[in-house]
Motif scaffolding. Structure first.
Motif, PDB file in Angstrom:
ATOM      1  N   PHE A   1      -4.122  20.548  -4.991  1.00 23.10           N
ATOM      2  CA  PHE A   1      -4.183  19.124  -4.692  1.00 23.10           C
ATOM      3  C   PHE A   1      -5.368  18.884  -3.755  1.00 23.10           C
ATOM      4  O   PHE A   1      -5.730  19.746  -2.959  1.00 23.10           O
ATOM      5  N   ASP A   2      -5.953  17.701  -3.855  1.00 26.09           N
ATOM      6  CA  ASP A   2      -7.085  17.377  -2.995  1.00 26.09           C
ATOM      7  C   ASP A   2      -6.639  16.830  -1.648  1.00 26.09           C
ATOM      8  O   ASP A   2      -7.385  16.919  -0.670  1.00 26.09           O
ATOM      9  N   LEU A   3      -5.419  16.273  -1.607  1.00 21.55           N
ATOM     10  CA  LEU A   3      -4.927  15.698  -0.350  1.00 21.55           C
ATOM     11  C   LEU A   3      -3.412  15.552  -0.423  1.00 21.55           C
ATOM     12  O   LEU A   3      -2.857  15.320  -1.492  1.00 21.55           O
ATOM     13  N   MET A   4      -2.758  15.679   0.729  1.00 19.10           N
ATOM     14  CA  MET A   4      -1.317  15.469   0.827  1.00 19.10           C
ATOM     15  C   MET A   4      -1.036  14.280   1.734  1.00 19.10           C
ATOM     16  O   MET A   4      -1.592  14.178   2.818  1.00 19.10           O
ATOM     17  N   VAL A   5      -0.197  13.352   1.251  1.00 18.32           N
ATOM     18  CA  VAL A   5       0.333  12.263   2.075  1.00 18.32           C
ATOM     19  C   VAL A   5       1.729  12.700   2.506  1.00 18.32           C
ATOM     20  O   VAL A   5       2.628  12.850   1.672  1.00 18.32           O
ATOM     21  N   LEU A   6       1.930  12.909   3.793  1.00 15.60           N
ATOM     22  CA  LEU A   6       3.127  13.591   4.292  1.00 15.60           C
ATOM     23  C   LEU A   6       3.906  12.717   5.274  1.00 15.60           C
ATOM     24  O   LEU A   6       3.389  12.331   6.329  1.00 15.60           O
ATOM     25  N   ASP A   7       5.157  12.418   4.912  1.00 16.81           N
ATOM     26  CA  ASP A   7       6.037  11.672   5.804  1.00 16.81           C
ATOM     27  C   ASP A   7       6.555  12.601   6.896  1.00 16.81           C
ATOM     28  O   ASP A   7       6.895  13.758   6.630  1.00 16.81           O
ATOM     29  N   VAL A   8       6.601  12.111   8.121  1.00 19.54           N
ATOM     30  CA  VAL A   8       7.094  12.935   9.224  1.00 19.54           C
ATOM     31  C   VAL A   8       8.605  13.118   9.142  1.00 19.54           C
ATOM     32  O   VAL A   8       9.126  14.213   9.320  1.00 19.54           O
ATOM     33  N   GLY A   9       9.350  12.035   8.830  1.00 15.55           N
ATOM     34  CA  GLY A   9      10.810  12.072   8.876  1.00 15.55           C
ATOM     35  C   GLY A   9      11.446  12.466   7.562  1.00 15.55           C
ATOM     36  O   GLY A   9      12.132  11.650   6.936  1.00 15.55           O
TER      37      GLY A   9
ATOM     38  N   GLU B   1      -5.994  24.613   3.720  1.00 13.48           N
ATOM     39  CA  GLU B   1      -6.701  23.633   4.552  1.00 13.48           C
ATOM     40  C   GLU B   1      -6.757  22.276   3.854  1.00 13.48           C
ATOM     41  O   GLU B   1      -7.618  21.458   4.178  1.00 13.48           O
ATOM     42  N   VAL B   2      -5.863  22.044   2.905  1.00 15.35           N
ATOM     43  CA  VAL B   2      -5.846  20.757   2.214  1.00 15.35           C
ATOM     44  C   VAL B   2      -5.684  19.635   3.244  1.00 15.35           C
ATOM     45  O   VAL B   2      -4.895  19.750   4.183  1.00 15.35           O
ATOM     46  N   PRO B   3      -6.469  18.545   3.141  1.00 19.71           N
ATOM     47  CA  PRO B   3      -6.330  17.456   4.115  1.00 19.71           C
ATOM     48  C   PRO B   3      -4.963  16.782   4.023  1.00 19.71           C
ATOM     49  O   PRO B   3      -4.399  16.651   2.935  1.00 19.71           O
ATOM     50  N   VAL B   4      -4.459  16.351   5.163  1.00 18.13           N
ATOM     51  CA  VAL B   4      -3.125  15.747   5.247  1.00 18.13           C
ATOM     52  C   VAL B   4      -3.202  14.412   5.981  1.00 18.13           C
ATOM     53  O   VAL B   4      -3.768  14.316   7.075  1.00 18.13           O
ATOM     54  N   LEU B   5      -2.638  13.387   5.345  1.00 21.56           N
ATOM     55  CA  LEU B   5      -2.492  12.065   5.961  1.00 21.56           C
ATOM     56  C   LEU B   5      -1.020  11.861   6.268  1.00 21.56           C
ATOM     57  O   LEU B   5      -0.177  11.879   5.355  1.00 21.56           O
ATOM     58  N   PHE B   6      -0.674  11.684   7.542  1.00 19.71           N
ATOM     59  CA  PHE B   6       0.714  11.514   7.941  1.00 19.71           C
ATOM     60  C   PHE B   6       1.168  10.059   7.753  1.00 19.71           C
ATOM     61  O   PHE B   6       0.420   9.117   8.023  1.00 19.71           O
ATOM     62  N   LEU B   7       2.431   9.911   7.304  1.00 18.10           N
ATOM     63  CA  LEU B   7       3.127   8.624   7.298  1.00 18.10           C
ATOM     64  C   LEU B   7       4.307   8.746   8.250  1.00 18.10           C
ATOM     65  O   LEU B   7       5.032   9.738   8.215  1.00 18.10           O
ATOM     66  N   THR B   8       4.523   7.731   9.078  1.00 15.46           N
ATOM     67  CA  THR B   8       5.651   7.809   9.995  1.00 15.46           C
ATOM     68  C   THR B   8       6.097   6.431  10.424  1.00 15.46           C
ATOM     69  O   THR B   8       5.314   5.477  10.439  1.00 15.46           O
ATOM     70  N   ALA B   9       7.385   6.315  10.778  1.00 12.07           N
ATOM     71  CA  ALA B   9       7.915   5.078  11.330  1.00 12.07           C
ATOM     72  C   ALA B   9       7.759   5.060  12.847  1.00 12.07           C
ATOM     73  O   ALA B   9       8.002   4.052  13.492  1.00 12.07           O
ATOM     74  N   ARG B  10       7.341   6.206  13.409  1.00 11.64           N
ATOM     75  CA  ARG B  10       7.192   6.300  14.858  1.00 11.64           C
ATOM     76  C   ARG B  10       5.849   5.731  15.312  1.00 11.64           C
ATOM     77  O   ARG B  10       4.867   5.837  14.617  1.00 11.64           O
TER      78      ARG B  10
END
Length: 221
Positions: free
Chosen positions: A46-54, A72-81
């Motif tokens: 995968f070129d990138l991961m969108v990752l929820d914290v919770g 070392e795939v780039p990661v974009l975090f999603l969070t409600a915090r």
């Protein structure tokens, strides 16, 4: 075609984001659990991961810690915090960006594009110079000659071209095809065979190599 893995257990969050990414010509896969995300990274590229914290099984920060052992795939975090400490922790662990819910899917797509653009190599290698990829027009040329490709052939070649040297499993390429006509992994073999036949007259014989028991790869050199 660049591929994004969305890791989020809330369909109301994941589905609009998947739609927005697909509309912008990304290939997308969605999983709901952290362990599923780690398994998916082993199965394919995968070129990138969108990752929820919770996440319900493994905290997103822990998923990233485990991921960084091998990838070392780039990661974009999603969070409600909204806690600054959490944002800093995510970035210090190796995250590339951070978006707080609720968010606009268009904003997330823009951030994903910015991350991927930032990580692109500054200059193409000698093999890449043979290829011209017009993503907006869904056209690929090899050594100045346009290739007449079916929808599935285009999707497969686009994925291979985006990650030269990366092995893609049949299952991953089947997922990238995203077509009702392609329901068996062996259909991927047929598409690879026709792609090779179209490249052969242009001197591209052998560029798409088979890794026995693993899948297919576009030779990087």
């Amino acid at each position: 075609m660049q591929t994004v893995l969305i890791v989020d257990d809330e369909p109301r969050i994941a589905e609009p984001l998947m739609f927005a990414l697909q509309r912008e010509h990304f290939a997308v896969r969605h999983v709901a659990l952290g362990q599923q995300a780690l398994d998916a990274m082993v199965e394919g590229a995968f070129d990138l991961m969108v990752l929820d914290v919770g996440l319900p099984d493994i905290n997103g920060f822990e998923v990233l810690k485990r991921l960084r052992r091998d990838s070392e795939v780039p990661v974009l975090f999603l969070t409600a915090r909204q806690d600054e400490v959490d944002r800093i922790l995510g970035l210090e662990l190796g995250g590339d960006d951070y978006v707080t819910k609720p968010f606009s899917p268009r904003e997330v797509v823009a951030r994903i594009r910015a991350i991927l653009k930032r990580l692109q190599p500054s200059s193409p290698g000698p093999r890449q110079a043979d290829w011209q990829h017009d993503e907006a027009g869904a056209r690929i040329c090899f050594r100045g000659q346009p290739l007449k490709l079916t929808r599935s052939e285009y999707r497969i070649l686009s994925a291979l071209l985006d990650r030269p040297g990366q092995v893609f499993s049949r299952a991953r390429l089947l997922d990238i095809c995203d077509s009702d006509e392609d329901s068996f992994e062996r259909s991927v073999d047929t598409h690879i065979k026709t792609l090779r036949a179209k490249l052969r007259p242009l001197g591209g014989d052998g560029l798409i190599a088979t890794r026995r028991g693993l899948g297919y790869v576009l030779e990087a050199s």
